[in-house]
Write a protein that holds these residues in place. Structure first.
Motif, PDB file in Angstrom:
ATOM      1  N   LEU A 232     -18.423  60.884 -41.132  1.00 57.22           N
ATOM      2  CA  LEU A 232     -17.758  59.582 -41.000  1.00 57.22           C
ATOM      3  C   LEU A 232     -18.788  58.451 -41.002  1.00 57.22           C
ATOM      4  N   ASN A 233     -19.877  58.656 -40.281  1.00 53.07           N
ATOM      5  CA  ASN A 233     -20.915  57.620 -40.218  1.00 53.07           C
ATOM      6  C   ASN A 233     -21.592  57.407 -41.565  1.00 53.07           C
ATOM      7  N   GLU A 234     -21.862  58.496 -42.268  1.00 58.47           N
ATOM      8  CA  GLU A 234     -22.471  58.373 -43.592  1.00 58.47           C
ATOM      9  C   GLU A 234     -21.527  57.649 -44.544  1.00 58.47           C
ATOM     10  N   ASN A 235     -20.240  57.969 -44.443  1.00 60.16           N
ATOM     11  CA  ASN A 235     -19.233  57.304 -45.272  1.00 60.16           C
ATOM     12  C   ASN A 235     -19.225  55.801 -44.991  1.00 60.16           C
ATOM     13  N   TRP A 236     -19.304  55.446 -43.696  1.00 59.44           N
ATOM     14  CA  TRP A 236     -19.343  54.034 -43.292  1.00 59.44           C
ATOM     15  C   TRP A 236     -20.552  53.320 -43.891  1.00 59.44           C
ATOM     16  N   GLU A 237     -21.722  53.934 -43.788  1.00 59.75           N
ATOM     17  CA  GLU A 237     -22.949  53.301 -44.278  1.00 59.75           C
ATOM     18  C   GLU A 237     -22.929  53.123 -45.787  1.00 59.75           C
ATOM     19  N   LEU A 238     -22.412  54.111 -46.505  1.00 54.36           N
ATOM     20  CA  LEU A 238     -22.388  54.019 -47.955  1.00 54.36           C
ATOM     21  C   LEU A 238     -21.381  52.988 -48.461  1.00 54.36           C
ATOM     22  N   LYS A 239     -20.262  52.847 -47.745  1.00 54.67           N
ATOM     23  CA  LYS A 239     -19.211  51.933 -48.201  1.00 54.67           C
ATOM     24  C   LYS A 239     -19.421  50.500 -47.721  1.00 54.67           C
ATOM     25  N   LYS A 240     -20.264  50.324 -46.714  1.00 57.61           N
ATOM     26  CA  LYS A 240     -20.420  49.010 -46.107  1.00 57.61           C
ATOM     27  C   LYS A 240     -21.052  48.023 -47.087  1.00 57.61           C
ATOM     28  N   ASN A 241     -20.335  46.950 -47.368  1.00 56.52           N
ATOM     29  CA  ASN A 241     -20.875  45.881 -48.218  1.00 56.52           C
ATOM     30  C   ASN A 241     -20.117  44.590 -47.924  1.00 56.52           C
ATOM     31  N   LYS A 242     -20.459  43.534 -48.631  1.00 58.02           N
ATOM     32  CA  LYS A 242     -19.901  42.218 -48.343  1.00 58.02           C
ATOM     33  C   LYS A 242     -18.413  42.126 -48.657  1.00 58.02           C
ATOM     34  N   PHE A 243     -17.895  43.104 -49.392  1.00 59.56           N
ATOM     35  CA  PHE A 243     -16.487  43.037 -49.757  1.00 59.56           C
ATOM     36  C   PHE A 243     -15.577  43.706 -48.733  1.00 59.56           C
ATOM     37  N   ASN A 244     -16.105  44.639 -47.943  1.00 60.90           N
ATOM     38  CA  ASN A 244     -15.219  45.342 -47.018  1.00 60.90           C
ATOM     39  C   ASN A 244     -15.620  45.247 -45.548  1.00 60.90           C
ATOM     40  N   THR A 245     -16.733  44.572 -45.242  1.00 61.18           N
ATOM     41  CA  THR A 245     -17.096  44.365 -43.843  1.00 61.18           C
ATOM     42  C   THR A 245     -17.530  42.914 -43.646  1.00 61.18           C
ATOM     43  N   ASN A 246     -17.553  42.520 -42.402  1.00 57.45           N
ATOM     44  CA  ASN A 246     -18.065  41.208 -42.017  1.00 57.45           C
ATOM     45  C   ASN A 246     -18.632  41.345 -40.609  1.00 57.45           C
ATOM     46  N   GLU A 247     -19.094  40.271 -40.041  1.00 58.65           N
ATOM     47  CA  GLU A 247     -19.745  40.346 -38.736  1.00 58.65           C
ATOM     48  C   GLU A 247     -18.793  40.861 -37.664  1.00 58.65           C
ATOM     49  N   ARG A 248     -17.546  40.423 -37.695  1.00 59.57           N
ATOM     50  CA  ARG A 248     -16.568  40.873 -36.705  1.00 59.57           C
ATOM     51  C   ARG A 248     -16.361  42.384 -36.771  1.00 59.57           C
ATOM     52  N   ILE A 249     -16.200  42.906 -37.972  1.00 58.08           N
ATOM     53  CA  ILE A 249     -15.975  44.339 -38.144  1.00 58.08           C
ATOM     54  C   ILE A 249     -17.212  45.133 -37.745  1.00 58.08           C
ATOM     55  N   ASN A 250     -18.390  44.636 -38.114  1.00 58.56           N
ATOM     56  CA  ASN A 250     -19.625  45.324 -37.732  1.00 58.56           C
ATOM     57  C   ASN A 250     -19.785  45.382 -36.213  1.00 58.56           C
ATOM     58  N   GLN A 251     -19.377  44.323 -35.529  1.00 61.53           N
ATOM     59  CA  GLN A 251     -19.481  44.289 -34.068  1.00 61.53           C
ATOM     60  C   GLN A 251     -18.495  45.254 -33.418  1.00 61.53           C
ATOM     61  N   ILE A 252     -17.308  45.413 -33.999  1.00 60.95           N
ATOM     62  CA  ILE A 252     -16.347  46.389 -33.473  1.00 60.95           C
ATOM     63  C   ILE A 252     -16.919  47.796 -33.578  1.00 60.95           C
ATOM     64  N   TYR A 253     -17.512  48.092 -34.727  1.00 59.32           N
ATOM     65  CA  TYR A 253     -18.106  49.419 -34.941  1.00 59.32           C
ATOM     66  C   TYR A 253     -19.244  49.660 -33.944  1.00 59.32           C
ATOM     67  N   LYS A 254     -20.095  48.664 -33.767  1.00 61.35           N
ATOM     68  CA  LYS A 254     -21.217  48.772 -32.832  1.00 61.35           C
ATOM     69  C   LYS A 254     -20.717  48.968 -31.399  1.00 61.35           C
ATOM     70  N   LEU A 255     -19.698  48.199 -31.015  1.00 66.09           N
ATOM     71  CA  LEU A 255     -19.126  48.317 -29.674  1.00 66.09           C
ATOM     72  C   LEU A 255     -18.564  49.713 -29.440  1.00 66.09           C
ATOM     73  N   ALA A 256     -17.906  50.263 -30.433  1.00 69.77           N
ATOM     74  CA  ALA A 256     -17.331  51.601 -30.302  1.00 69.77           C
ATOM     75  C   ALA A 256     -18.414  52.658 -30.112  1.00 69.77           C
ATOM     76  N   LEU A 257     -19.497  52.569 -30.895  1.00 68.48           N
ATOM     77  CA  LEU A 257     -20.573  53.555 -30.769  1.00 68.48           C
ATOM     78  C   LEU A 257     -21.272  53.453 -29.416  1.00 68.48           C
ATOM     79  N   GLU A 258     -21.291  52.265 -28.845  1.00 68.67           N
ATOM     80  CA  GLU A 258     -21.920  52.065 -27.540  1.00 68.67           C
ATOM     81  C   GLU A 258     -21.045  52.551 -26.389  1.00 68.67           C
ATOM     82  N   ASN A 259     -19.785  52.885 -26.714  1.00 69.43           N
ATOM     83  CA  ASN A 259     -18.847  53.251 -25.650  1.00 69.43           C
ATOM     84  C   ASN A 259     -18.134  54.573 -25.916  1.00 69.43           C
ATOM     85  N   GLY A 260     -18.858  55.496 -26.503  1.00 66.10           N
ATOM     86  CA  GLY A 260     -18.349  56.861 -26.595  1.00 66.10           C
ATOM     87  C   GLY A 260     -18.015  57.360 -27.975  1.00 66.10           C
ATOM     88  N   ALA A 261     -17.776  56.484 -28.931  1.00 68.10           N
ATOM     89  CA  ALA A 261     -17.468  56.952 -30.285  1.00 68.10           C
ATOM     90  C   ALA A 261     -18.694  57.618 -30.897  1.00 68.10           C
TER      91      ALA A 261
END
Length: 309
Positions: A232-261
């Motif tokens: 899942l993480n590799e899929n996220w890194e490969l797909k992440k670009n300016k068309f499908n992520t932004n700062e808000r989405i990146n922060q949600i992902y970061k928050l989740a990984l910091e809290n058990g995901a």
């Protein structure tokens, strides 16, 4: 009166490689599964040849889809159509394809015409792409249902994954679906295609996502639960670009990984909709509390595809 429902889906790996411009050059593969969130419809013929559509609050978008289906099908009868959706459009869970597949299926049944899943899928794809560019996995998922591994080349092959009940229950306990809101106001797939076709390194990066689908398939069949978050993480890194992520989405992902995901990915083409996270059951409450500003969507993995009665 005929009624029906068609399920939405979550994609675990390979999303984006079901787009024509990707798999025609590199091949594509996707692993997905239907969930117990549906598009629901009731339809009955009218004598006067008119169409009446009693939609939900997402009326403009869905009426556009209904109009496209009607224009494509050209029914020689009128009808009353009532529908509602468990999840709003723009969810990243294949809601537009679910709508189109179900409405086509109901129209053919009203007409007394038998169509195969493959025929319905191809027609639904053609209609869906009149509205926005997209791939093939959603139409197949909602038509067939269940866990599937799909390969896209000159011919599409769909392999149902027969997973053991105990493993499916354990997988279910490790998945958390989070609605992050937002609205997709642009044709993301079109913009991404134009960008990638002028940048070969980006195109090759997207093509690598196909290999993750093969690995996800093997993890599921061999019950290697602990390998899933890495994919899942590799899929996220490969797909992440300016068309499908932004700062808000990146922060949600970061928050989740910091809290058990342990891993996660966006569902659909991005910018809005849902995150799917992989989390140990003992850390689930901690993660939910950290994501308290977003809606947790309870769901079950199901075997059913489009159904009518």
């Amino acid at each position: 009166m005929i009624r029906g429902k068609s399920p939405l889906r979550i994609s675990l790996a390979g999303g984006g490689t079901d787009l024509n411009y990707i798999f025609e050059q590199y091949g594509g593969a996707v692993v997905n599964c239907t969930i117990d969130k549906f598009c629901h419809m009731s339809i009955e013929k009218r004598e006067d040849g008119n169409f009446f559509i009693n939609g939900d609050s997402y009326i403009l978008y869905k009426h556009l889809l209904a109009t496209k289906v009607i224009d494509y099908y050209c029914p020689k009868f009128g009808f009353n159509l009532t529908y509602y959706n468990d999840v709003p459009p723009g969810s990243g869970l294949g809601s537009s394809s679910s709508f189109i597949v179900l409405l086509l299926t109901l129209l053919y049944q009203l007409d007394g015409i038998v169509k195969s899943d493959e025929e319905i899928v191809k027609e639904a794809y053609e209609i869906d792409n009149q509205v926005k560019e997209g791939g093939w996995q959603d139409q197949y998922a909602t038509s067939i249902g269940g866990f599937n591994f799909m390969e896209f080349n000159e011919k599409t092959l769909v392999y149902p994954l027969r997973l053991r009940y105990r493993f499916l229950q354990e997988l279910q306990e490790h998945l958390l679906l989070v609605s992050i809101g937002g609205v997709k106001k642009i044709d993301i797939h079109r913009l991404q295609r134009e960008h990638e076709q002028s940048n070969i390194s980006e195109l090759e990066k997207t093509a690598k996502i196909k290999e993750l689908a093969f690995r996800m398939r093997d993890c599921l069949l061999n019950q290697k639960l602990n390998d899933i978050p890495n994919i899942l993480n590799e899929n996220w890194e490969l797909k992440k670009n300016k068309f499908n992520t932004n700062e808000r989405i990146n922060q949600i992902y970061k928050l989740a990984l910091e809290n058990g995901a342990l891993g996660g990915k966006l569902c659909g083409s991005g910018l809005a909709g849902h995150f799917l996270f992989f989390v140990k059951p003992e850390d689930r409450i901690k993660l939910i509390e950290a994501l308290k500003d977003y809606k947790i969507v309870t769901f079950n993995l199901i075997d059913n595809g489009c159904e009518t009665w």
